[in-house]
Write a protein that holds these residues in place. Structure first.
Motif, PDB file in Angstrom:
ATOM      1  N   PRO A 176       0.815  -1.232   0.000  1.00 60.06           N
ATOM      2  CA  PRO A 176       0.000   0.000   0.000  1.00 60.06           C
ATOM      3  C   PRO A 176       0.840   1.270   0.000  1.00 60.06           C
ATOM      4  O   PRO A 176       0.529   2.231  -0.718  1.00 60.06           O
ATOM      5  N   ALA A 177       1.897   1.296   0.794  1.00 60.09           N
ATOM      6  CA  ALA A 177       2.776   2.466   0.830  1.00 60.09           C
ATOM      7  C   ALA A 177       3.518   2.622  -0.485  1.00 60.09           C
ATOM      8  O   ALA A 177       3.789   3.748  -0.930  1.00 60.09           O
ATOM      9  N   ASP A 178       3.839   1.503  -1.145  1.00 59.28           N
ATOM     10  CA  ASP A 178       4.541   1.549  -2.433  1.00 59.28           C
ATOM     11  C   ASP A 178       3.653   2.165  -3.505  1.00 59.28           C
ATOM     12  O   ASP A 178       4.095   3.000  -4.301  1.00 59.28           O
ATOM     13  N   VAL A 179       2.376   1.770  -3.544  1.00 62.14           N
ATOM     14  CA  VAL A 179       1.430   2.336  -4.515  1.00 62.14           C
ATOM     15  C   VAL A 179       1.280   3.836  -4.276  1.00 62.14           C
ATOM     16  O   VAL A 179       1.316   4.641  -5.217  1.00 62.14           O
ATOM     17  N   ALA A 180       1.125   4.222  -3.021  1.00 63.23           N
ATOM     18  CA  ALA A 180       0.980   5.637  -2.676  1.00 63.23           C
ATOM     19  C   ALA A 180       2.215   6.429  -3.077  1.00 63.23           C
ATOM     20  O   ALA A 180       2.114   7.545  -3.616  1.00 63.23           O
ATOM     21  N   MET A 181       3.397   5.860  -2.846  1.00 62.57           N
ATOM     22  CA  MET A 181       4.641   6.551  -3.179  1.00 62.57           C
ATOM     23  C   MET A 181       4.762   6.788  -4.682  1.00 62.57           C
ATOM     24  O   MET A 181       5.104   7.895  -5.126  1.00 62.57           O
ATOM     25  N   VAL A 182       4.475   5.761  -5.488  1.00 65.18           N
ATOM     26  CA  VAL A 182       4.556   5.891  -6.942  1.00 65.18           C
ATOM     27  C   VAL A 182       3.602   6.975  -7.436  1.00 65.18           C
ATOM     28  O   VAL A 182       3.961   7.823  -8.261  1.00 65.18           O
ATOM     29  N   ARG A 183       2.376   6.962  -6.927  1.00 71.21           N
ATOM     30  CA  ARG A 183       1.382   7.950  -7.381  1.00 71.21           C
ATOM     31  C   ARG A 183       1.770   9.365  -6.975  1.00 71.21           C
ATOM     32  O   ARG A 183       1.606  10.314  -7.751  1.00 71.21           O
TER      33      ARG A 183
ATOM     34  N   MET B 223       0.993   0.484 -11.302  1.00 70.97           N
ATOM     35  CA  MET B 223       0.557   1.180 -10.091  1.00 70.97           C
ATOM     36  C   MET B 223       0.034   2.580 -10.403  1.00 70.97           C
ATOM     37  O   MET B 223      -0.875   3.075  -9.747  1.00 70.97           O
ATOM     38  N   ASN B 224       0.629   3.231 -11.397  1.00 66.31           N
ATOM     39  CA  ASN B 224       0.284   4.612 -11.698  1.00 66.31           C
ATOM     40  C   ASN B 224      -0.950   4.752 -12.590  1.00 66.31           C
ATOM     41  O   ASN B 224      -1.521   5.829 -12.695  1.00 66.31           O
ATOM     42  N   MET B 225      -1.386   3.661 -13.242  1.00 68.31           N
ATOM     43  CA  MET B 225      -2.494   3.790 -14.197  1.00 68.31           C
ATOM     44  C   MET B 225      -3.770   4.263 -13.505  1.00 68.31           C
ATOM     45  O   MET B 225      -4.059   3.898 -12.364  1.00 68.31           O
ATOM     46  N   LYS B 226      -4.504   5.099 -14.209  1.00 67.60           N
ATOM     47  CA  LYS B 226      -5.739   5.670 -13.680  1.00 67.60           C
ATOM     48  C   LYS B 226      -6.917   4.871 -14.220  1.00 67.60           C
ATOM     49  O   LYS B 226      -7.148   4.806 -15.421  1.00 67.60           O
ATOM     50  N   VAL B 227      -7.668   4.253 -13.325  1.00 68.09           N
ATOM     51  CA  VAL B 227      -8.824   3.440 -13.712  1.00 68.09           C
ATOM     52  C   VAL B 227     -10.094   4.224 -13.398  1.00 68.09           C
ATOM     53  O   VAL B 227     -10.361   4.561 -12.243  1.00 68.09           O
ATOM     54  N   GLU B 228     -10.857   4.540 -14.444  1.00 71.80           N
ATOM     55  CA  GLU B 228     -12.094   5.299 -14.272  1.00 71.80           C
ATOM     56  C   GLU B 228     -13.298   4.374 -14.384  1.00 71.80           C
ATOM     57  O   GLU B 228     -13.272   3.384 -15.124  1.00 71.80           O
ATOM     58  N   ALA B 229     -14.340   4.712 -13.635  1.00 72.11           N
ATOM     59  CA  ALA B 229     -15.558   3.891 -13.627  1.00 72.11           C
ATOM     60  C   ALA B 229     -16.142   3.767 -15.029  1.00 72.11           C
ATOM     61  O   ALA B 229     -16.290   4.757 -15.744  1.00 72.11           O
ATOM     62  N   GLY B 230     -16.445   2.531 -15.438  1.00 67.82           N
ATOM     63  CA  GLY B 230     -17.041   2.293 -16.750  1.00 67.82           C
ATOM     64  C   GLY B 230     -16.061   2.253 -17.888  1.00 67.82           C
ATOM     65  O   GLY B 230     -16.450   2.004 -19.037  1.00 67.82           O
ATOM     66  N   MET B 231     -14.789   2.498 -17.599  1.00 72.32           N
ATOM     67  CA  MET B 231     -13.751   2.503 -18.634  1.00 72.32           C
ATOM     68  C   MET B 231     -12.807   1.321 -18.427  1.00 72.32           C
ATOM     69  O   MET B 231     -12.560   0.905 -17.293  1.00 72.32           O
ATOM     70  N   ALA B 232     -12.308   0.792 -19.529  1.00 66.89           N
ATOM     71  CA  ALA B 232     -11.351  -0.303 -19.439  1.00 66.89           C
ATOM     72  C   ALA B 232     -10.018   0.222 -18.917  1.00 66.89           C
ATOM     73  O   ALA B 232      -9.595   1.333 -19.256  1.00 66.89           O
ATOM     74  N   ALA B 233      -9.366  -0.563 -18.070  1.00 64.86           N
ATOM     75  CA  ALA B 233      -8.068  -0.169 -17.535  1.00 64.86           C
ATOM     76  C   ALA B 233      -7.030  -0.145 -18.659  1.00 64.86           C
ATOM     77  O   ALA B 233      -7.114  -0.955 -19.599  1.00 64.86           O
ATOM     78  N   PRO B 234      -6.065   0.769 -18.602  1.00 62.66           N
ATOM     79  CA  PRO B 234      -5.025   0.817 -19.639  1.00 62.66           C
ATOM     80  C   PRO B 234      -4.288  -0.508 -19.787  1.00 62.66           C
ATOM     81  O   PRO B 234      -3.920  -0.900 -20.890  1.00 62.66           O
TER      82      PRO B 234
END
Length: 311
Positions: free
Chosen positions: A139-146, A248-259
């Motif tokens: 969790p801290a790793d994901v937060a750090m990357v973002r 980790m950095n990819m932005k996932v939006e509701a209703g949209m396919a993940a990159p």
């Protein structure tokens, strides 16, 4: 060892992580070069031309110095420490666990007669310790990357996390608890590679130097062995690190396919779009960070052990 080994490793890791944080941030920004969001940025010396509105060229790849200067120009010198609170939490969770666990395994698996541990046992200890530590600290790793990557986005798209606690809270609220372990398989794989190559190779290089009487056991030996260990760790982990950063950095939006649907998909898309050497993006700042990080880590660890030897 017990708890003492975890405390010693944790203190040394936090000091090393904070002191090399700007290099880690630059590495993350370089690893994300080539993704769509970076196309809105230009090198500091780029010129506006009429043709630029009609001809779409891939974003130029710039070096670590240029990336660092751009960050300072755009957001100020303090931006080089974006996400440092997440680094502290990550080192507290991840590195404290891996360093303490590695010491425990090293103590148990060392031959009492020769006082040495075979290389394969060192590697195995590193793999186990790194995997467990990564699972704890993801969790801290994901937060750090973002937090490190946020400055490369256009202002309207930035997440603007106030701290690591805010980042984890917002991710849990907006994307679900599972988002805190996004890319966890990559984190675990990378951590296993880094810990096995970094800690095992440090011990191995140090033993080789002392056995061949190249140097005495002191600061020179520690610096030489740790820098060599940092280089080995950088070469082994950089491809996994690039994929981990992007997932980790990819932005996932509701209703949209993940990159990216996963690590393999990310690797294939990256290689297809940018070539196989894209997996070694950010290698110069990676080795520039791994070298100093490993040196500071082990030199600090030796000093902390001296302080705690009577406890």
């Amino acid at each position: 060892m017990g708890l003492k080994g975890f405390v010693e490793g944790g203190v040394a890791s936090i000091v090393a992580g904070c002191s090399t944080h700007p290099l880690d941030l630059i590495k993350v920004r370089m690893q994300l070069q080539g993704e769509p969001a970076v196309q809105s940025l230009r090198p500091a010396l780029a010129f506006h031309t009429a043709a630029s509105h009609h001809i779409h060229l891939p974003p130029p790849r710039v070096g670590p110095v240029s990336v660092g200067l751009r960050i300072i120009q755009q957001d100020g010198a303090a931006a080089l420490f974006s996400g440092v609170s997440a680094t502290v939490l990550r080192q507290t969770l991840y590195s404290t666990t891996r360093m303490g666990l590695y010491d425990i395994l090293k103590t148990k698996w060392t031959d009492p007669n020769t006082n040495n541990m075979p290389l394969m046992r060192k590697i195995t200890a590193g793999l186990v310790a790194g995997g467990v530590g990564a699972a704890v600290g993801n969790p801290a790793d994901v937060a750090m990357v973002r937090m490190q990557a946020d400055g490369r986005l256009p202002p309207a798209q930035r997440r603007n996390y106030k701290s690591v606690v805010d980042a984890i809270t917002q991710m849990s609220k907006n994307e679900g608890i599972g988002s805190l372990w996004r890319g966890s398989s990559l984190t675990v794989n990378r951590a296993m590679l880094v810990t096995a190559s970094q800690l095992a190779s440090y011990d191995q290089f140090k033993e080789m130097i002392l056995e061949r009487d190249l140097m005495k056991d002191g600061l020179g030996t520690h610096v030489t062995a740790s820098f060599a260990a940092g280089f080995v760790a950088a070469v082994a982990s950089n491809p996994v690190d690039v994929i981990k950063t992007r997932v980790m950095n990819m932005k996932v939006e509701a209703g949209m396919a993940a990159p990216y649907s996963g690590a393999v998909d990310c690797a294939m898309k990256t290689i297809k779009a940018e070539g196989p050497m894209a997996l070694y993006k950010g290698f110069i700042p990676t080795i520039s960070r791994q070298g100093p990080f490993t040196i500071v880590l082990f030199v600090t660890l030796e000093q902390v052990r001296k302080l705690f030897k009577d406890f």
